[in-house]
Each structure stands twice: as C-alpha cells, then as structure tokens.
Design a protein around this motif. Structure first.
Motif, PDB file in Angstrom:
ATOM      1  N   LEU A 149      46.354 -16.182  31.177  1.00  0.00           N
ATOM      2  CA  LEU A 149      47.059 -15.299  30.259  1.00  0.00           C
ATOM      3  C   LEU A 149      48.567 -15.360  30.513  1.00  0.00           C
ATOM      4  N   GLY A 150      49.337 -15.741  29.493  1.00  0.00           N
ATOM      5  CA  GLY A 150      50.781 -15.804  29.602  1.00  0.00           C
ATOM      6  C   GLY A 150      51.323 -17.082  30.204  1.00  0.00           C
ATOM      7  N   SER A 151      50.441 -18.046  30.519  1.00  0.00           N
ATOM      8  CA  SER A 151      50.901 -19.279  31.164  1.00  0.00           C
ATOM      9  C   SER A 151      51.513 -20.233  30.144  1.00  0.00           C
ATOM     10  N   ASN A 152      52.440 -21.068  30.642  1.00  0.00           N
ATOM     11  CA  ASN A 152      53.085 -22.075  29.793  1.00  0.00           C
ATOM     12  C   ASN A 152      52.421 -23.447  29.905  1.00  0.00           C
ATOM     13  N   SER A 153      51.450 -23.560  30.777  1.00  0.00           N
ATOM     14  CA  SER A 153      50.752 -24.830  30.939  1.00  0.00           C
ATOM     15  C   SER A 153      49.324 -24.563  31.366  1.00  0.00           C
ATOM     16  N   GLY A 154      48.506 -25.597  31.219  1.00  0.00           N
ATOM     17  CA  GLY A 154      47.098 -25.468  31.553  1.00  0.00           C
ATOM     18  C   GLY A 154      46.727 -26.198  32.821  1.00  0.00           C
ATOM     19  N   THR A 155      45.554 -25.853  33.340  1.00  0.00           N
ATOM     20  CA  THR A 155      45.002 -26.492  34.527  1.00  0.00           C
ATOM     21  C   THR A 155      43.688 -27.147  34.148  1.00  0.00           C
ATOM     22  N   THR A 156      43.494 -28.370  34.583  1.00  0.00           N
ATOM     23  CA  THR A 156      42.244 -29.065  34.279  1.00  0.00           C
ATOM     24  C   THR A 156      41.124 -28.482  35.131  1.00  0.00           C
ATOM     25  N   ALA A 196      48.629 -21.810  23.788  1.00  0.00           N
ATOM     26  CA  ALA A 196      48.284 -23.033  24.530  1.00  0.00           C
ATOM     27  C   ALA A 196      48.758 -24.227  23.724  1.00  0.00           C
ATOM     28  N   GLY A 197      49.355 -25.204  24.393  1.00  0.00           N
ATOM     29  CA  GLY A 197      49.834 -26.392  23.711  1.00  0.00           C
ATOM     30  C   GLY A 197      51.075 -26.112  22.894  1.00  0.00           C
ATOM     31  N   GLY A 198      51.151 -26.801  21.771  1.00  0.00           N
ATOM     32  CA  GLY A 198      52.319 -26.646  20.910  1.00  0.00           C
ATOM     33  C   GLY A 198      53.500 -27.497  21.338  1.00  0.00           C
ATOM     34  N   ASN A 199      53.258 -28.444  22.260  1.00  0.00           N
ATOM     35  CA  ASN A 199      54.335 -29.310  22.751  1.00  0.00           C
ATOM     36  C   ASN A 199      54.077 -30.776  22.407  1.00  0.00           C
ATOM     37  N   GLY A 200      53.416 -30.972  21.273  1.00  0.00           N
ATOM     38  CA  GLY A 200      53.132 -32.326  20.828  1.00  0.00           C
ATOM     39  C   GLY A 200      51.850 -32.882  21.432  1.00  0.00           C
ATOM     40  N   TYR A 201      51.461 -34.004  20.872  1.00  0.00           N
ATOM     41  CA  TYR A 201      50.256 -34.701  21.318  1.00  0.00           C
ATOM     42  C   TYR A 201      50.541 -35.384  22.645  1.00  0.00           C
ATOM     43  N   GLY A 202      49.729 -35.095  23.675  1.00  0.00           N
ATOM     44  CA  GLY A 202      49.963 -35.728  24.961  1.00  0.00           C
ATOM     45  C   GLY A 202      49.012 -35.216  26.015  1.00  0.00           C
ATOM     46  N   SER A 203      49.207 -35.716  27.230  1.00  0.00           N
ATOM     47  CA  SER A 203      48.298 -35.398  28.327  1.00  0.00           C
ATOM     48  C   SER A 203      48.960 -34.625  29.447  1.00  0.00           C
ATOM     49  N   SER A 204      50.184 -34.174  29.246  1.00  0.00           N
ATOM     50  CA  SER A 204      50.829 -33.360  30.267  1.00  0.00           C
ATOM     51  C   SER A 204      50.151 -31.997  30.351  1.00  0.00           C
ATOM     52  N   ALA A 205      50.487 -31.257  31.405  1.00  0.00           N
ATOM     53  CA  ALA A 205      49.845 -29.963  31.629  1.00  0.00           C
ATOM     54  C   ALA A 205      50.148 -28.973  30.516  1.00  0.00           C
ATOM     55  N   ASN A 206      51.266 -29.154  29.834  1.00  0.00           N
ATOM     56  CA  ASN A 206      51.623 -28.232  28.755  1.00  0.00           C
ATOM     57  C   ASN A 206      51.305 -28.795  27.378  1.00  0.00           C
ATOM     58  N   GLN A 207      50.524 -29.858  27.348  1.00  0.00           N
ATOM     59  CA  GLN A 207      50.184 -30.498  26.070  1.00  0.00           C
ATOM     60  C   GLN A 207      48.673 -30.525  25.857  1.00  0.00           C
ATOM     61  N   LEU A 208      48.311 -30.708  24.599  1.00  0.00           N
ATOM     62  CA  LEU A 208      46.921 -30.899  24.210  1.00  0.00           C
ATOM     63  C   LEU A 208      46.854 -32.089  23.269  1.00  0.00           C
TER      64      LEU A 208
END
Length: 616
Positions: free
Chosen positions: A283-290, A242-254
C-alpha cells in the motif's frame, strides 16, 4: 632359615599383587558399567528437536478462522473437532479435479460456457463466471447443473445491458457485480436483479482484471496501459497504484498486467503477464516486489489467509502454489499438458472458497474445475467444539497442535406483546418484551414508528401517548460475544383508536335431558378483561354464582337460560356488559308405565249365537 623367610616374603607379595589386580579389575568393571548406564540414561533423556505445531484463532466464535503454524514443512493436515476428523488437506498435487460448471462443450446453453475467464466465489459457494465469448455473467449455485445469466447475455455490444468481451468479475458485500468490459473500455456495475448495468469507470485502456477490496475500493488492471488503477469507493477518478511507467521489467514497471488480487492488508498482487511474474505492491509503494515467477504466462492470482499465492500458468497448463518467501512454486493442479481430461487444464482464473477448495476456470475447455482440500494452513470453523490440527511433516513425523475451543453462535430473539392494541383518551396500552439469548446485560430500545423513545429501555413499556396508526417495536442488542447477529428487531404492534365492547355466548353440554338430570352451561366472552363476572339467569331471574359455568338439575321444559358478562377491562370500552344468546331447556317428563286388558264383545256374541243354533 633365610630360604624360608624369602619364600614367605614371596608368598606375601604374591597375595598383595593378587589383591591389587583384583581391585583394578573391579574398578575397570565399575567404570565400564557406569559408562554403559550413563549412555542408556543419556539416550532416554535425549533432548528432542524443536518440532512443534501451534494452532491459533482470530476469534472464539463459530466462523472464526484457525491458523496452524508448523516448525517443519507440512505434507498433510487433518483437522479435528472433538477428536473426530472433519477435513483432510494435502500439499500434494491434485491429480483430478471435479467439473462444477460447464463441461458440456462450448456453447451458449444454460449448462455450457464459452471461454470462462477470471471468476469469483462468494461465501455461500456461488460461482460468478465471466462467460467471455457469450458476453454474459453466469451464476452457478453449489451443486447446480446449469447457470443463470445475471448480467449481459444480450449479444456483443455497448448498450447498458450488453458486454463486449467480459474478462473478469468481482462482487461486493452487498451483492453488486462489477465486470471488466474489455472491448468497451469500461467497468460495469450491476445491482442484484438489475436488467442493465451502470458504467462506473470508462475510457480505460483494455481493462482486464477487477477486484473489490475489504474497504469497498475498486481496482482495475489496464493491460495496454501497463498499470493498475484504484477507484476509492468505486467512484471518482482512478488513481494509478501500480505501474504506469511504461512497458518494461523494472520494479516500477509492468508488462501486460492482467489478473489482480488485494489482501486484507491492502497489498496488491498483479499478474505481470509478459514478464512471467507476479508483483506485490505494498500500500502506497512506488514499486513492486516479485513474489512469484513462472516460465509461462500468469493470468490469474489468489492469496489465501496464510499468504500462500496461487497463480494460473496459462501456457504451462497448470496452477502453482507459492509459499510465503519463495518465488519458486510447486504445481498444485494440472501440469499434465493441454487436453480435456480431469487432470488437464488451460487455466485463466483462480479462486478459493472458505473450505480451501480451489476453483479454476478452464478457458479452452469451457468449464470450471474444483480441486478439493488444498492445504493452506487455515480452516474456517462453522460450529462450536474443541479443534486441534494433526500435522504430518514431509519427513513423516506426526505432530498434534494445542486445542482451541470455539463457541457456537447463539441466535438472539425478541417478541413483544400488549394488553390491547386499542388506544383512547382514557387508556394507553402497556407493552412487554420477552427475549431469548440476550446475554447477561442485554440492551432494550423501544421504538414508536421506528424512532427511538428516550429512556425506554426496560422489558415493560408504557408510552406517554399514542395515536391511531402508530407502530410500536423494540430492538435488542445482545451482550454475548458469540451470536449470529448482535442487533435484532422485534415484531411490530400497530395501535388503533376507538372503542370495543365485550361479547358473550353460551353453550350446553347436552341438547335435552330428563326431568331431574343435570345440564351444564358454559360461557365464553371476549373483550371482557382478565377477571370478568358472570350473571346467569333462568327465565330472566338471576341465580347465585358468578362463574363462567352454570349447572342445574331443576330446570323445567321450556325454561330459558342466558348469561350476562360484566367486563373488568380498563380500556376504551363503549359498554362494560353484554348479554348472551338464549338456550331453551328441552326437559322430558318422567313417565309411569301402565297396562290394561279388554275383550272383543262382538266375537263373544257371535259365539253365543252359534251355540244356540246347534242346540248346545
């Protein structure tokens, strides 16, 4: 004439009009009455709305979890067992919590906590608390007034027995403890009873949350790396899930991920703290859902069996509950501002036990608070019976579910015994097993020295061979569905090589008798088989009878009684006979009483002399 005819015609027309009017009135009355009746019948048979409550279970044995589904929003629920209320739960805000750990001021005493963080509660209700400022992990048993240090407690540092700001703890099924040691950039594993830990993940960028899933995988949130890593089997190199794409608010960021939770389906829930949200990563997703959004800072997250999400809002001083499908929560605990009253919390971690009690780590107040009977829609059964759920909806409607029958768990048991524990060239012992609650088709497996013996699956077991020191045991695999454990082990019987000899001793019921009275002798033997023979002897002469008792009323004083046993044992005996101790009969004779009288002659002579002197 015409006038009379005209009048008669008018009269007839008048009658016809009256009859027709009457008929119309009756028809109107009939229709009116029919309309009223129809209306009444329609109300009586009115089709109700589709209100329903359905109860289901993930099993049929005690320990199974019941789940209730209502067609309407629920205000409260009463769980019933055999038509008796056993638990009431409410969706209402919990006004006052119960302090179950700490609460005695901040400090390092056994009954104190200092900045308790993300906790864990096991199935027995034990609390595992990262006592962050004290750099220790405290375990509090249910009802305890103080905790026990089970890891750390040796000051701040980076030694194997130390922590530097432990922020989260989790426990696996074997009781191993995993701790996010934040300022040491590592995760430490402590086995039960250990005095120091082992580093299983290192070089982490501010590890904050830890979690072990139901497959034994370790998850770690790296707060300043904006990611969550997964360590398969708690070993190896962590993989970003989860995350690992820098600091931010996009679906693939944390942005500052802290508390984490993984459900039984492998879905990862992350407190995305600086984004004021909880993200669900499938499981296995590249982005998260709020799946949850709050106005403050989420630090802890827990997901119950009905997929309700509980989130601690640290700066909002509350815990919120989010039902599935809604990102807007309701305050279930706290929400009364900052303070140290029972209804005020500064929450960091959150957990729920199997009875749906909610535990919250009150960070600034140095305590753990329990909020009881929170409605989740699930109930963990602990005994057999018929369960139902009575729901009260938010509009006041009371609905009762279908019944679910749960069976008690039986406890299987197996005990083995042998006809002897001796083994020799001429004899091998025979072993038998007795079982309880084995089911209709139990599986028996005999073992020698803990190794399975081929084709040894019956209640009776005669080994092909045994040696001195061998240990015989038996396993029972239960065929019933509801048992405390399917596989149980018997006691162990050790065998020894060698021989044994029969022994015998005799006793009498009285120590002495009168001549002609009866005395009874009893023999007790060992190592003499199931049906030994006894030879009684009086003064070395054998007498009739071969039982274990001997009665006689003809013994004389000084007669010697003894007994010889002849063993019928079939195994390893150096001798087949033994002779008892000797009992000497103490027989008193029958005495005939006698009596005689005598005269004092000297007294008579004296009297005669006195008579002579006085001339009498």
């Amino acid at each position: 004439m015409k006038a009379k005819l005209y009048l008669s015609l008018l009269f007839i027309l008048s009658l016809i009009f009256t009859v027709l009017a009457s008929a119309r009135l009756e028809r109107r009355s009939f229709h009116r009455t029919t309309s009223i009746d129809y209306s009444i019948n329609k109300d009586r048979n009115r089709i109700p709305d589709n209100s329903s409550v359905i109860l289901s279970s993930d099993g049929s044995c005690a320990g199974s979890e019941l789940t209730v589904n209502s067609s309407k929003p629920v205000s409260s629920i009463v769980w019933m067992l055999d038509e008796v209320s056993i638990l009431e739960q409410s969706n209402s805000k919990q006004n006052n919590g119960l302090v179950v750990a700490g609460g005695n001021g901040t400090g390092n005493a056994a009954n104190q906590l200092f900045n308790p963080n993300r906790l864990f509660v096991d199935k027995e209700g034990n609390l595992y608390i990262p006592d962050m400022a004290n750099n220790r992990i405290q375990k509090w048993a249910p009802g305890a007034t103080s905790g026990t240090t089970i890891a750390g407690g040796n000051g701040a540092g980076n030694a194997a027995n130390q922590f530097n700001r432990p922020t989260s703890v989790t426990v696996d099924i074997n009781g191993n403890i995993y701790v996010a040691d934040q300022n040491n950039s590592r995760v430490q594993k402590w086995v039960p009873g250990a005095s120091s830990g082992t580093t299983i993940a290192t070089a982490l960028n501010t590890p904050t949350g830890v979690f072990i899933d139901n497959l034994g995988n370790l998850y770690v949130s790296e707060q300043n790396a904006q990611c969550v890593r997964k360590f398969a089997g708690t070993t190896g190199v962590g993989v970003i899930v989860a995350g690992g794409n820098g600091y931010g608010s996009s679906a693939n960021q944390l942005a500052s991920p802290t508390g984490i939770f993984v459900d039984n389906n492998g879905n990862l829930y992350v407190c995305d703290t600086d984004n004021s949200r909880v993200q669900k990563w499938a499981l296995g997703s590249n982005s998260g859902t709020t799946v949850a959004r709050i106005s403050g800072n989420p630090l802890g997250v827990y997901v119950d069996g009905s997929n309700n999400i509980y989130v601690t809002d640290y700066t909002g001083f509350n815990v919120q509950k989010f039902i599935p499908g809604s990102i807007n929560g309701v305050i279930i605990a706290g929400g009364n501002g900052q303070g140290n009253n029972p209804n005020q919390i500064t929450p960091a971690g959150v957990w729920m036990d199997k009875s749906n009690n909610l535990y919250v780590s009150d960070f600034l107040n140095g305590r753990i608070i329990k909020f009881g009977n929170v409605y989740t829609g699930t109930y963990a059964t602990n005994k057999g019976g018929t369960y139902t759920a009575k729901i009260t909806t938010i509009d006041g409607e009371v609905l009762t579910s279908n019944p679910i029958v749960i069976k008690d768990n039986l406890t299987p048991k197996i005990i083995i015994q042998s006809n002897t524990n001796l083994v020799c060239n001429q004899f091998i012992p025979v072993f038998t097993a007795s079982i309880e609650n084995g089911g209709s088709t139990p599986v028996i497996q005999w073992k020698i020295n803990n190794n399975n013996v081929s084709n040894a699956n019956s209640l009776t077991f005669t080994p092909a061979s045994l040696s001195d020191g061998d240990k015989v045991s038996c396993d029972l695999t239960n065929s019933e569905g509801c048992v405390t454990t399917a596989l149980v082990h018997s006691n162990v019987i050790g065998v020894i090589s060698g021989t044994e000899m029969p022994t015998i001793s005799i006793t009498s019921d009285v120590s002495n008798i009168c001549k002609g009275n009866k005395i009874t002798f009893t023999a007790t033997s060992t190592n003499s088989g199931l049906f030994p023979s006894y030879i009684w002897k009086v003064n070395n002469n054998s007498i009739a009878g071969n039982g274990s008792t001997f009665e006689s009323s003809t013994l004389n004083n000084g007669d010697e009684v003894k007994c010889e046993v002849i063993s019928n044992a079939q195994y390893c005996q150096a001798s087949t006979s033994a002779t008892s101790n000797v009992i000497v009969a103490n027989v008193n004779p029958i005495l005939t009483p006698t009596i005689f009288i005598s005269q004092d002659q000297m007294h008579l002579v004296q009297m005669m002399m006195e008579l002579t002197i006085f001339g009498l």
